[in-house]
Scaffold this motif. Structure first.
Motif, PDB file in Angstrom:
ATOM      1  N   THR A   1      13.066   3.348  -0.780  1.00 45.69           N
ATOM      2  CA  THR A   1      12.376   4.585  -0.439  1.00 45.69           C
ATOM      3  C   THR A   1      13.356   5.737  -0.608  1.00 45.69           C
ATOM      4  O   THR A   1      14.545   5.610  -0.324  1.00 45.69           O
ATOM      5  CB  THR A   1      11.841   4.589   1.010  1.00 45.69           C
ATOM      6  N   LEU A   2      12.840   6.829  -1.104  1.00 45.73           N
ATOM      7  CA  LEU A   2      13.586   8.079  -1.215  1.00 45.73           C
ATOM      8  C   LEU A   2      12.725   9.149  -0.563  1.00 45.73           C
ATOM      9  O   LEU A   2      11.503   9.106  -0.680  1.00 45.73           O
ATOM     10  CB  LEU A   2      13.789   8.461  -2.686  1.00 45.73           C
TER      11      LEU A   2
ATOM     12  N   PRO B   1       0.804  -1.222   0.000  1.00 46.17           N
ATOM     13  CA  PRO B   1       0.000   0.000   0.000  1.00 46.17           C
ATOM     14  C   PRO B   1       0.843   1.281   0.000  1.00 46.17           C
ATOM     15  O   PRO B   1       0.349   2.349  -0.342  1.00 46.17           O
ATOM     16  CB  PRO B   1      -0.814  -0.079   1.294  1.00 46.17           C
ATOM     17  N   TYR B   2       2.106   1.174   0.380  1.00 48.91           N
ATOM     18  CA  TYR B   2       2.982   2.342   0.472  1.00 48.91           C
ATOM     19  C   TYR B   2       3.610   2.715  -0.879  1.00 48.91           C
ATOM     20  O   TYR B   2       4.182   3.798  -1.004  1.00 48.91           O
ATOM     21  CB  TYR B   2       4.104   2.086   1.485  1.00 48.91           C
ATOM     22  N   LEU B   3       3.531   1.825  -1.865  1.00 49.51           N
ATOM     23  CA  LEU B   3       4.140   2.113  -3.159  1.00 49.51           C
ATOM     24  C   LEU B   3       3.515   3.365  -3.760  1.00 49.51           C
ATOM     25  O   LEU B   3       2.302   3.515  -3.797  1.00 49.51           O
ATOM     26  CB  LEU B   3       3.983   0.933  -4.112  1.00 49.51           C
TER      27      LEU B   3
ATOM     28  N   ARG C   1       8.977   8.743  -1.665  1.00 48.11           N
ATOM     29  CA  ARG C   1       8.633   7.851  -2.786  1.00 48.11           C
ATOM     30  C   ARG C   1       9.017   6.433  -2.410  1.00 48.11           C
ATOM     31  O   ARG C   1      10.154   6.164  -2.018  1.00 48.11           O
ATOM     32  CB  ARG C   1       9.382   8.288  -4.042  1.00 48.11           C
ATOM     33  N   TRP C   2       8.072   5.502  -2.506  1.00 46.92           N
ATOM     34  CA  TRP C   2       8.279   4.083  -2.223  1.00 46.92           C
ATOM     35  C   TRP C   2       8.160   3.327  -3.542  1.00 46.92           C
ATOM     36  O   TRP C   2       7.189   3.540  -4.292  1.00 46.92           O
ATOM     37  CB  TRP C   2       7.219   3.566  -1.267  1.00 46.92           C
TER      38      TRP C   2
ATOM     39  N   GLY D   1      17.113  11.381   2.124  1.00 46.00           N
ATOM     40  CA  GLY D   1      17.681  10.079   2.380  1.00 46.00           C
ATOM     41  C   GLY D   1      17.124   9.025   1.455  1.00 46.00           C
ATOM     42  O   GLY D   1      16.152   9.253   0.728  1.00 46.00           O
ATOM     43  N   GLU D   2      17.783   7.881   1.492  1.00 43.14           N
ATOM     44  CA  GLU D   2      17.396   6.741   0.660  1.00 43.14           C
ATOM     45  C   GLU D   2      17.565   5.462   1.476  1.00 43.14           C
ATOM     46  O   GLU D   2      18.541   5.303   2.202  1.00 43.14           O
ATOM     47  CB  GLU D   2      18.273   6.689  -0.580  1.00 43.14           C
ATOM     48  N   SER D   3      16.580   4.563   1.355  1.00 43.60           N
ATOM     49  CA  SER D   3      16.608   3.295   2.078  1.00 43.60           C
ATOM     50  C   SER D   3      16.412   2.131   1.131  1.00 43.60           C
ATOM     51  O   SER D   3      15.755   2.265   0.102  1.00 43.60           O
ATOM     52  CB  SER D   3      15.467   3.216   3.104  1.00 43.60           C
ATOM     53  N   LEU D   4      16.945   0.998   1.531  1.00 46.61           N
ATOM     54  CA  LEU D   4      16.616  -0.286   0.921  1.00 46.61           C
ATOM     55  C   LEU D   4      16.148  -1.199   2.041  1.00 46.61           C
ATOM     56  O   LEU D   4      16.845  -1.360   3.050  1.00 46.61           O
ATOM     57  CB  LEU D   4      17.807  -0.917   0.215  1.00 46.61           C
ATOM     58  N   LEU D   5      14.948  -1.761   1.875  1.00 45.07           N
ATOM     59  CA  LEU D   5      14.378  -2.705   2.819  1.00 45.07           C
ATOM     60  C   LEU D   5      14.349  -4.061   2.129  1.00 45.07           C
ATOM     61  O   LEU D   5      13.931  -4.150   0.972  1.00 45.07           O
ATOM     62  CB  LEU D   5      12.949  -2.307   3.183  1.00 45.07           C
TER      63      LEU D   5
END
Length: 170
Positions: free
Chosen positions: A65-66, A32-34, A53-54, A76-80
């Motif tokens: 995520t950015l 749902p977060y996309l 942004r997901w 920031g930027e993440s990788l889950l």
């Protein structure tokens, strides 16, 4: 023209659904977060506008995520991703402020998860972060606490709603 726009919009929704269908089962809570989201809130003496942004990443084995605050003043930027060895969702978050975090995510329900982060290199004395995210009625709420100089802060709550804005980095 309206009919063409409707067809294009329908196609894009189908495309996003197809991409979401190709997400690893362990990451389905993030479907749902996309998309792109925005929250506006006060911090200190100023107003903050956070655009996030997901997106599906690495053939659906990760979520990227950015986010940027105030048109790139910070971001920031993440990788889950699912860590097979640890048998849990883990992530790394890198920032434009020169620090990063690593953490784990506990899924509480199909609409809620809690992230626990260890912070490296933060100049404000923050060493840990705990945030709870809940998706409801087309928006999501994030409640965040910081371990700063050995004391947990009061939870800060932000509501993210769909947005057409772009994540910006300077």
């Amino acid at each position: 023209m309206g009919r063409l726009a409707g067809l294009i919009g329908g196609f894009l929704l189908c495309l996003q659904s197809a991409w979401a269908a190709n997400i690893a089962d362990e990451l389905k809570v993030f479907e749902p977060y996309l998309g792109t989201w925005q929250a506006s809130f006060s911090m200190g003496e100023g107003q903050v506008n956070d655009v996030s942004r997901w997106e599906r990443a690495l053939n659906g084995t990760a979520i990227r995520t950015l986010h940027s605050i105030n048109d790139g003043a910070y971001g920031g930027e993440s990788l889950l991703f699912w860590d097979n060895k640890k048998q849990r969702i883990v992530f790394y978050y890198f920032t434009t402020a020169g620090f990063y975090t690593s953490g784990r995510i506990e899924v509480k329900s199909k609409h809620e998860f809690v992230a626990y982060e260890s912070v490296e290199g933060n100049q404000d004395g923050i060493t840990e972060v705990k945030s709870t995210s809940r998706f409801k009625n087309g928006a999501f709420t994030v409640s965040t606490q910081y371990l700063k100089n050995g004391q947990w802060t009061k939870p800060e709550q932000r509501i993210y709603r769909p947005s057409t804005k772009s994540v910006k980095f300077k």
